[in-house]
Motif scaffolding. Structure first.
Motif, PDB file in Angstrom:
ATOM      1  N   ARG A  94      -6.258  83.075  47.013  1.00  0.00           N
ATOM      2  CA  ARG A  94      -6.008  81.817  46.321  1.00  0.00           C
ATOM      3  C   ARG A  94      -5.249  80.829  47.207  1.00  0.00           C
ATOM      4  NH1 ARG A  94      -2.040  80.971  41.315  1.00  0.00           N
ATOM      5  NH2 ARG A  94      -2.667  78.849  40.863  1.00  0.00           N
TER       6      ARG A  94
ATOM      7  N   ASP B 117      -3.312  77.132  47.389  1.00  0.00           N
ATOM      8  CA  ASP B 117      -2.678  76.043  46.652  1.00  0.00           C
ATOM      9  C   ASP B 117      -1.805  75.258  47.628  1.00  0.00           C
ATOM     10  OD1 ASP B 117      -0.410  77.604  47.005  1.00  0.00           O
ATOM     11  OD2 ASP B 117      -0.456  78.408  44.968  1.00  0.00           O
TER      12      ASP B 117
ATOM     13  N   GLY C 149      -2.246  80.203  51.229  1.00  0.00           N
ATOM     14  CA  GLY C 149      -3.397  81.006  50.889  1.00  0.00           C
ATOM     15  C   GLY C 149      -4.142  81.387  52.150  1.00  0.00           C
TER      16      GLY C 149
ATOM     17  N   ARG D 111      -3.576  75.731  53.223  1.00  0.00           N
ATOM     18  CA  ARG D 111      -2.915  75.155  52.063  1.00  0.00           C
ATOM     19  C   ARG D 111      -3.722  73.952  51.614  1.00  0.00           C
ATOM     20  NH1 ARG D 111       0.011  70.613  53.273  1.00  0.00           N
ATOM     21  NH2 ARG D 111       0.702  70.423  55.415  1.00  0.00           N
ATOM     22  N   SER D 112      -3.570  73.629  50.358  1.00  0.00           N
ATOM     23  CA  SER D 112      -4.315  72.534  49.757  1.00  0.00           C
ATOM     24  C   SER D 112      -3.742  71.189  50.179  1.00  0.00           C
ATOM     25  CB  SER D 112      -4.263  72.678  48.235  1.00  0.00           C
ATOM     26  OG  SER D 112      -4.874  71.584  47.623  1.00  0.00           O
TER      27      SER D 112
ATOM     28  N   THR E 156      -1.273  69.001  46.624  1.00  0.00           N
ATOM     29  CA  THR E 156      -0.376  70.108  46.278  1.00  0.00           C
ATOM     30  C   THR E 156      -0.581  70.613  44.859  1.00  0.00           C
ATOM     31  OG1 THR E 156       1.341  68.518  45.693  1.00  0.00           O
ATOM     32  CG2 THR E 156       1.396  69.437  47.926  1.00  0.00           C
TER      33      THR E 156
ATOM     34  N   ARG F 187      -3.562  70.988  43.457  1.00  0.00           N
ATOM     35  CA  ARG F 187      -4.900  71.573  43.350  1.00  0.00           C
ATOM     36  C   ARG F 187      -4.880  73.025  43.812  1.00  0.00           C
ATOM     37  NH1 ARG F 187     -10.671  70.315  43.257  1.00  0.00           N
ATOM     38  NH2 ARG F 187     -11.346  72.428  42.899  1.00  0.00           N
ATOM     39  N   THR F 188      -5.627  73.891  43.111  1.00  0.00           N
ATOM     40  CA  THR F 188      -5.723  75.305  43.456  1.00  0.00           C
ATOM     41  C   THR F 188      -7.188  75.672  43.656  1.00  0.00           C
ATOM     42  OG1 THR F 188      -3.774  75.789  42.125  1.00  0.00           O
ATOM     43  CG2 THR F 188      -5.192  77.640  42.676  1.00  0.00           C
ATOM     44  N   TYR F 189      -7.455  76.476  44.685  1.00  0.00           N
ATOM     45  CA  TYR F 189      -8.812  76.954  44.963  1.00  0.00           C
ATOM     46  C   TYR F 189      -8.810  78.468  44.817  1.00  0.00           C
ATOM     47  CZ  TYR F 189      -9.213  72.289  46.914  1.00  0.00           C
ATOM     48  OH  TYR F 189      -9.199  70.930  47.067  1.00  0.00           O
ATOM     49  N   GLU F 190      -9.777  78.982  44.088  1.00  0.00           N
ATOM     50  CA  GLU F 190      -9.836  80.411  43.800  1.00  0.00           C
ATOM     51  C   GLU F 190     -10.729  81.129  44.809  1.00  0.00           C
ATOM     52  OE1 GLU F 190      -7.864  81.825  41.649  1.00  0.00           O
ATOM     53  OE2 GLU F 190      -7.110  79.894  40.919  1.00  0.00           O
TER      54      GLU F 190
END
Length: 142
Positions: free
Chosen positions: A97, A99, A103, A115-116, A119, A121-124
């Motif tokens: 994950r 974020d 990750g 890292r996103s 800040t 936003r999250t990627y799975e």
């Protein structure tokens, strides 16, 4: 000893060619081509005025046409990006994950910390992301 004008033009062209190599000023090469053209005019029987006109016209035409093209090519980024620049804009797959705090992604066959960019936003795992920048050993993705 009487030397023909075409030979003087070729001597001048050679001198300009040597100066081109020493100074790396491409304009001197264009002047050398103008001198060769003037030598050809003399060899074909043209008078001195025509030789000078051909020298001036060919030299100015080359400078007017070639210099802008060369300047445009010199200002462009190289087409072949290497190192970190080659990774920017590529797609990667999220392995852990990602974020704003970190990750892991798989980028160009290698595992990278990431890292996103946003800040919040999250990627799975399994999502495809775009690499927008590289900061040290961390890919910034979106």
């Amino acid at each position: 000893m009487n030397i023909d004008a075409w030979l003087w033009w070729l001597i001048g062209a050679a001198g300009l060619g040597i100066a081109l190599v020493i100074t790396a000023m491409p304009e001197l090469g264009m002047l050398a081509v103008g001198a060769v053209a003037a030598a050809a005019v003399d060899a074909l029987g043209g008078d001195a005025v025509l030789q000078v006109v051909v020298f001036a016209v060919v030299s100015v035409a080359l400078i007017a046409v070639v210099r802008p093209i060369a300047a445009r090519h010199r200002s462009q980024r190289p087409r072949l990006a290497t190192g970190i620049d080659a990774l920017k804009g590529r797609q990667a797959v999220v392995l852990e994950r990602v974020d704003g705090s970190g990750g892991r992604i798989k980028l160009a066959g290698e595992v990278w910390s990431a890292r996103s960019l946003d800040t919040g936003r999250t990627y799975e795992v399994g999502e495809e992301v775009d690499v927008v920048d590289i900061e040290g050993a961390t890919a910034i993705v979106m």
